[in-house]
Scaffold this active site. Sequence first.
Site, PDB file in Angstrom:
ATOM      1  N   GLY A  99      16.199  -6.193 -20.033  1.00 50.56           N
ATOM      2  CA  GLY A  99      15.781  -7.543 -20.435  1.00 50.56           C
ATOM      3  C   GLY A  99      16.528  -8.013 -21.664  1.00 50.56           C
ATOM      4  N   VAL A 155      12.791   2.486 -14.209  1.00 52.21           N
ATOM      5  CA  VAL A 155      12.977   2.755 -12.780  1.00 52.21           C
ATOM      6  C   VAL A 155      13.185   4.258 -12.623  1.00 52.21           C
ATOM      7  CG1 VAL A 155      14.434   2.344 -10.763  1.00 52.21           C
ATOM      8  CG2 VAL A 155      13.972   0.489 -12.368  1.00 52.21           C
ATOM      9  N   GLY A 188      23.284  -3.388 -20.854  1.00 49.72           N
ATOM     10  CA  GLY A 188      24.182  -3.397 -22.004  1.00 49.72           C
ATOM     11  C   GLY A 188      25.622  -3.207 -21.593  1.00 49.72           C
ATOM     12  N   ARG A 189      26.513  -3.291 -22.579  1.00 53.94           N
ATOM     13  CA  ARG A 189      27.940  -3.183 -22.288  1.00 53.94           C
ATOM     14  C   ARG A 189      28.590  -2.178 -23.238  1.00 53.94           C
ATOM     15  NH1 ARG A 189      29.506  -7.042 -18.701  1.00 53.94           N
ATOM     16  NH2 ARG A 189      31.706  -6.812 -19.205  1.00 53.94           N
ATOM     17  N   HIS A 357      18.028 -41.751 -32.895  1.00 57.51           N
ATOM     18  CA  HIS A 357      16.863 -41.744 -32.016  1.00 57.51           C
ATOM     19  C   HIS A 357      17.263 -42.306 -30.661  1.00 57.51           C
ATOM     20  CE1 HIS A 357      12.705 -42.251 -30.751  1.00 57.51           C
ATOM     21  NE2 HIS A 357      13.055 -43.463 -30.324  1.00 57.51           N
TER      22      HIS A 357
END
Lengths: 388, 135
Positions: A99, A155, A188-189, A357
Amino acid sequence: MMERKEKVVQELVKGIELLLQSHRVTVKQGRADLLGSHQVVLLDGGEKRETIETDGMIIATGSKSKVLPGISPDGERIITSDEALKVRKIPKEIVIIGGGYIGVEFATFFHGLGSKVTIIEILENILVGLEEELVRNLRRFFERDGIKVLTKSKVEEIHFDEKGLKLSVSTPDGIQTAIAEKVLSSVGRDPNLDLEFQKAGIEISSGGIRVNHRMATTASHIYAIGDVVGGTLLAHVAMEEGVVAAENLMGMNREMDGGPVPVCIFTYPEIASVGLTEREAKTKGSTRIGRFPFRSNPAAQISGGADGLVKVVADQEERVLGVHIIGHNASNLISIASSLIRQEMKTKEFSRLIQAHPTTSEALKEACLDVDGLAIHLPKPLRMGAKR
Amino acid sequence: MEFPENLLYSDTHEWVREEGGQVTIGLTDYAQSQLKDIIYVDLPEIGSEFQKGESVGVVESVKTVADIFSPITGKVIAKNLSLKNHPEFISIDPYGKGWIIEMSVKDREELKGLVSSKAYRETLSFVQRDSILLN
């Protein structure tokens, strides 16, 4: 959709090719390796080898997806972000392992296409390190929209059969089973470090190639930038590192700016964050907080995306230390916030600036005003002299 | 507007019910009336510790987002999970079904810093001297 994506990517790549041509940069394609501190070898995959002599080098080999033991991507049923960007058929169910930024972005992507999405995160929360209020809000929107998030979960086993994948997941509430057509592994990397660095005298640390603030490696005429040096793995950081390395290589003298780095997560709604989180700011002294919900911002309402809020973290002198946004246009709004932090601006100074605005910049202004309980488009503040 | 006599009140509009070394905490009738329709309550994790005056959570209404401040120093021992699906309990029944968290009390002396129903009413009439909210 995929065709359009390919077209956009091609146009952007083409644009860069044209830029390189206009600056008379020669581009050689092939697998390269280091032969010595002034020599690079280029292999074309066949017999041909070309040795290039060089006075200087910039290494930008990037990173690759990490792989969990027992969950090795096959590119078909178990995929990484590389394949996820090329999926031709929308999976009925997808389980996303991890995540982090990539995991949550693909969660909203596949959910938007109609997949049933489950995120499995081993840590106590998704997006660890990000301002917690943003994470709580994102999880709340995920829950409302039907994206399932399992934290402190792992898992244990993936069972393959003709129909799909059956995952056995250990959670704090015991073992759960998840059915999925595809599993996306986004845990991750790692830096791409398969070059012969020792031949060039380049040292490697646990996070990647070792560099100084000038982006120089331990071989002073060789520079390295981007994911391969570790640190913050973000494209915009890599781009600036590239500029610094190029300038130094050409005899100028520049260090990476220590200024704030914005982080944008392209979920729905978007997240953008810069500077200190409330928790980090509290470790340095007492803080003051201002918030403004997008529900009260006309531009957000008009766009149809009124979820989320702007949160400003300031110190006792009202200097802006951090800005954290979840909601419509967050990634564009964050650039103003970076400037506030860089300029050490006080919330009062910024809130005197006139904002157009209807824009979401008004929400940032109101959040700055709220630090003093003076937001115009919020009801009279409830608190009287509350400590923060 | 109701402020039960058996509760203590903080100047940040939380109510506190003390029972044997622990307290139940919620938002006062005045607080909920000012926030208007409450649509989301962000509750702390059980076991987390807070100093008096620290934010234990956030309450979001149709019009604003506000902190819930800890009226005492202590540890969260329970939270009202029904608020997740029914945040409106705070508006409908602030002292009953709208309770927010239970905490263990670290320093009972701090309870003396909270005020009675009568004193709280008086601070409100000061805050709201130009308002007709109090009746």
